[in-house]
Design a protein around this motif. Structure first.
Motif, PDB file in Angstrom:
ATOM      1  N   LEU A 237      24.213  70.996 133.996  1.00  0.00           N
ATOM      2  CA  LEU A 237      24.378  72.040 133.007  1.00  0.00           C
ATOM      3  C   LEU A 237      25.571  72.662 132.828  1.00  0.00           C
ATOM      4  CD1 LEU A 237      21.192  71.866 133.517  1.00  0.00           C
ATOM      5  CD2 LEU A 237      20.856  74.158 132.796  1.00  0.00           C
ATOM      6  N   LEU A 238      26.439  72.698 131.537  1.00  0.00           N
ATOM      7  CA  LEU A 238      27.625  73.201 131.594  1.00  0.00           C
ATOM      8  C   LEU A 238      27.630  74.281 130.494  1.00  0.00           C
ATOM      9  CD1 LEU A 238      27.611  69.659 131.152  1.00  0.00           C
ATOM     10  CD2 LEU A 238      30.286  70.185 131.979  1.00  0.00           C
ATOM     11  N   GLY A 239      27.996  75.491 131.110  1.00  0.00           N
ATOM     12  CA  GLY A 239      27.909  76.724 130.177  1.00  0.00           C
ATOM     13  C   GLY A 239      29.531  77.233 130.231  1.00  0.00           C
ATOM     14  N   GLY A 240      29.953  77.490 129.093  1.00  0.00           N
ATOM     15  CA  GLY A 240      31.080  78.126 128.992  1.00  0.00           C
ATOM     16  C   GLY A 240      31.172  79.423 128.317  1.00  0.00           C
ATOM     17  N   GLY A 241      31.929  80.405 129.073  1.00  0.00           N
ATOM     18  CA  GLY A 241      31.820  81.916 128.470  1.00  0.00           C
ATOM     19  C   GLY A 241      30.491  82.233 128.024  1.00  0.00           C
ATOM     20  N   VAL A 242      30.472  82.710 126.652  1.00  0.00           N
ATOM     21  CA  VAL A 242      29.221  83.139 126.185  1.00  0.00           C
ATOM     22  C   VAL A 242      28.062  81.981 125.937  1.00  0.00           C
ATOM     23  CG1 VAL A 242      29.535  85.776 125.309  1.00  0.00           C
ATOM     24  CG2 VAL A 242      30.214  83.744 123.805  1.00  0.00           C
ATOM     25  N   GLY A 243      28.705  80.784 126.447  1.00  0.00           N
ATOM     26  CA  GLY A 243      27.590  79.624 126.456  1.00  0.00           C
ATOM     27  C   GLY A 243      26.842  79.574 127.917  1.00  0.00           C
ATOM     28  N   VAL A 244      27.173  80.621 128.670  1.00  0.00           N
ATOM     29  CA  VAL A 244      26.441  80.607 129.895  1.00  0.00           C
ATOM     30  C   VAL A 244      24.950  81.160 129.761  1.00  0.00           C
ATOM     31  CG1 VAL A 244      26.305  81.877 132.151  1.00  0.00           C
ATOM     32  CG2 VAL A 244      28.461  80.436 131.340  1.00  0.00           C
ATOM     33  N   PRO A 245      24.675  82.047 128.673  1.00  0.00           N
ATOM     34  CA  PRO A 245      23.354  82.736 128.962  1.00  0.00           C
ATOM     35  C   PRO A 245      22.273  81.881 128.597  1.00  0.00           C
ATOM     36  CG  PRO A 245      25.033  84.224 127.766  1.00  0.00           C
ATOM     37  CD  PRO A 245      25.898  82.927 127.905  1.00  0.00           C
TER      38      PRO A 245
ATOM     39  N   LYS B 219      29.212  88.983 123.608  1.00  0.00           N
ATOM     40  CA  LYS B 219      30.358  89.192 123.697  1.00  0.00           C
ATOM     41  C   LYS B 219      30.744  90.153 122.658  1.00  0.00           C
ATOM     42  CE  LYS B 219      34.856  87.187 124.699  1.00  0.00           C
ATOM     43  NZ  LYS B 219      35.824  85.983 124.743  1.00  0.00           N
ATOM     44  N   VAL B 220      31.285  90.991 122.869  1.00  0.00           N
ATOM     45  CA  VAL B 220      32.012  91.800 121.614  1.00  0.00           C
ATOM     46  C   VAL B 220      33.173  91.026 121.158  1.00  0.00           C
ATOM     47  CG1 VAL B 220      32.851  94.205 121.123  1.00  0.00           C
ATOM     48  CG2 VAL B 220      31.209  94.190 122.666  1.00  0.00           C
ATOM     49  N   VAL B 221      32.776  90.573 119.713  1.00  0.00           N
ATOM     50  CA  VAL B 221      33.683  90.043 119.127  1.00  0.00           C
ATOM     51  C   VAL B 221      34.253  90.449 117.628  1.00  0.00           C
ATOM     52  CG1 VAL B 221      33.621  87.619 120.398  1.00  0.00           C
ATOM     53  CG2 VAL B 221      32.152  88.188 118.193  1.00  0.00           C
TER      54      VAL B 221
END
Lengths: 242, 305
Positions: free
Chosen positions: A104-112, A65-67
């Motif tokens: 499995l639980l991924g949130g935002g850029v925790g998904v990849p 993610k561009v942060v």
């Protein structure tokens, strides 16, 4: 752990500020889902740590993610450019702990990182459920990719614009043997509270080196201090001091 | 081509020394290269008691380098001796430079006395310059009389060469160096990091949890070089130069300014093989500038004409 040069073979946006980069190089040191690579970027001093999304032969996929300035520079990189990477960093998730029905639980850029994990668990014959948490419909990526792997895939959005309204934890199934998660810290804390079994959390932190030398990312755990980059980024639920 | 130099009476194979805090207790770098190629290395700053260090975040990007506010995280001298050094001895057959920090003069003496008994310790590097701890560290290195007190206390408990590591965050670094020399120091190393800070534009608050941190990396190289040059002219004892050194050319420049040996810090964090690469590149760099013996160029920039 290894330092090597990779060539960019694709760098394209998945959403407004999340991009997928595919690279070609020596992936032999990437041994577990949940590990990360540390990327040298021209004009910046510190490398930028990004989790591994997928590995296929000599092909590595990362999603970022561009942060800040580092990820903004990555977005401008072209196919054919080469990048200096440290690979095989971090411990990664423990596949053997999953039991028959992991969630499995991924949130935002925790998904990849959940992608390679799902792939590995399914190849071991596990019945995998994946919950992908986003704020809103426009931020969603990889739903179909997880479905194509054969995972029971659920999408949650905080504003209810797509899928189940609420947080990733609101979609937890009644019955699961173990959990794996990655995402922003408030989400991880919610997962910690909501889950009934043991499980594993992947943490994000500002790092100096990414390979255990500088103590820049140490955190306190039940068993003493741990370096997120070297002893993590994955910690077991029982280790965490919350 | 001779890369050997003599540091406080002890010969080392080359002048390249990973700096404290960027190299742990060494053994973990064995997965990147054989650390026996090093001249020596300066171990993670060790204190009397275990320290967790500062809250996170401890690291920030900076133009030409980085900031750190680790705050001397280390397991304490007892565990360093019982766990870290035995582990290191399994893979490393040279002497180390033991880096010591403290919060009182007694602390420094206690830790140095313990480390004095360890064969693997070749030199004691006494850090009176850590900018990231409160009530100690740098406060001993910003006043000549305090710096002298620490030097005397440490010299009283060890036969090993004592190298005092100085802070650049002072008005007159020569006065501090001279005070250490007069108090019996066997060498001076400099510079520790420069105090700096960053503000997170999104949160409008200091980026580091400690508010300030130590600035290191190539951006500080000319500042460090100037201070090494100044201190070389002020003392007779050997000077170990550091601050932003990243290449073999940087090593030569530091030595010409007056450094007998050169420490490499932040570069190890960006490229884990930085020191090995510098050592490998040194002979070619020496040849390029017509140097056959590194000892010949120590302080050569001071010569007239």
């Amino acid at each position: 752990m290894k330092a090597s040069i990779f060539e960019i073979i694709e760098n394209s946006p998945l959403t407004k500020d999340v991009c997928m980069m595919r690279l070609c190089g020596d992936t032999s040191n990437i041994t577990a889902p949940g590990q990360f690579v540390n990327i040298k970027i021209d004009g910046l001093y510190l490398r930028r740590p990004i989790s591994v999304c997928d590995v296929n032969g000599d092909e590595l996929t990362i999603i970022y993610k561009v942060v800040g300035s580092g990820t903004a520079a990555m977005k401008e990189m072209c196919t054919g450019c080469v990048l200096d990477l440290l690979t095989g960093l971090g411990n990664g998730y423990d596949l053997d702990a999953s039991g028959e029905k992991p969630v499995l639980l991924g949130g935002g850029v925790g998904v990849p990182p959940m992608y390679l994990l799902t792939k590995k668990l399914i190849s071991q014959g596990r019945d995998v459920s994946v919950i992908l948490g986003f704020n809103t419909k426009d931020e969603i990526f990889f739903e179909n990719e997880f479905k194509a792997l054969g995972a029971h895939t659920f999408v949650t959005t905080v504003d209810g614009s797509y899928g189940i309204k609420g947080f990733a934890t609101d979609a937890l199934p009644d019955d699961y043997t173990y959990f794996y998660t990655c995402g922003p810290e408030p989400m991880l804390k919610a997962v910690y509270k909501a889950t009934k079994t043991s499980g594993e959390f992947s943490f994000e932190q500002r790092m100096g080196c990414g390979f255990g030398a500088c103590m820049g990312c140490s955190c306190k755990t039940v068993t003493g201090y741990k370096r997120i980059c070297k002893d993590g980024p994955v910690l077991r639920k029982e280790e965490i001091l919350w | 081509m001779n890369l050997k130099v003599k540091l406080c009476g002890k010969e080392i194979d080359n002048p390249v020394i990973p700096a404290s805090g960027t190299f742990g207790y060494g053994y973990e770098f064995m997965q990147w290269y054989d650390i026996n190629v090093l001249g020596t290395f300066s171990c993670k700053g060790t204190t009397k008691d275990e320290r967790f260090g500062n809250p996170l975040p401890r690291i920030a990007e900076a133009p030409g380098g980085m900031l750190n506010a680790v705050g001397l995280q280390n397991p304490g001298v007892e565990k360093v001796i019982s766990k870290e050094l035995p582990h290191l001895k399994e893979v490393y057959n040279k002497k180390i430079m033991a880096n010591v920090s403290g919060f009182s003069i007694d602390d420094y003496a206690y830790t140095c006395e313990k480390l004095d008994k360890e064969d693997i310790v070749g030199w004691l590097e006494v850090n009176i310059s850590c900018p990231n701890v409160h009530g100690g560290g740098m406060s001993f290195g910003t006043d000549p009389s305090m710096a002298a007190e620490v030097t005397k206390a440490v010299k009283a408990v060890t036969k090993k060469p004592v190298i005092m590591k100085l802070s650049p965050n002072v008005t007159d670094i020569k006065a501090i160096a001279s005070a250490c020399e007069k108090a019996g120091a066997d060498g001076i190393s400099l510079i520790n990091t420069l105090m700096g800070m960053r503000i997170n534009l999104k949160t409008k608050r200091p980026l580091l949890a400690n508010t300030t941190g130590g600035y290191s990396g190539p951006g500080i190289f000319p500042v460090a070089l100037r201070m090494v040059y100044d201190v070389y002219s002020a003392v007779e004892i050997p000077v170990v130069g550091m601050g932003g050194v990243s290449t073999a050319d940087d090593v030569l420049e530091m030595m010409m300014a007056g450094a007998t040996a050169v420490e490499v810090g932040a570069a190890n964090l960006i490229d884990p093989c930085a020191c090995k690469n510098i050592i490998d590149e040194l002979p070619a760099a020496m040849e390029k500038y017509g140097i056959t013996d590194l000892s010949d160029i120590i302080g050569i920039a001071h010569k007239q004409g």
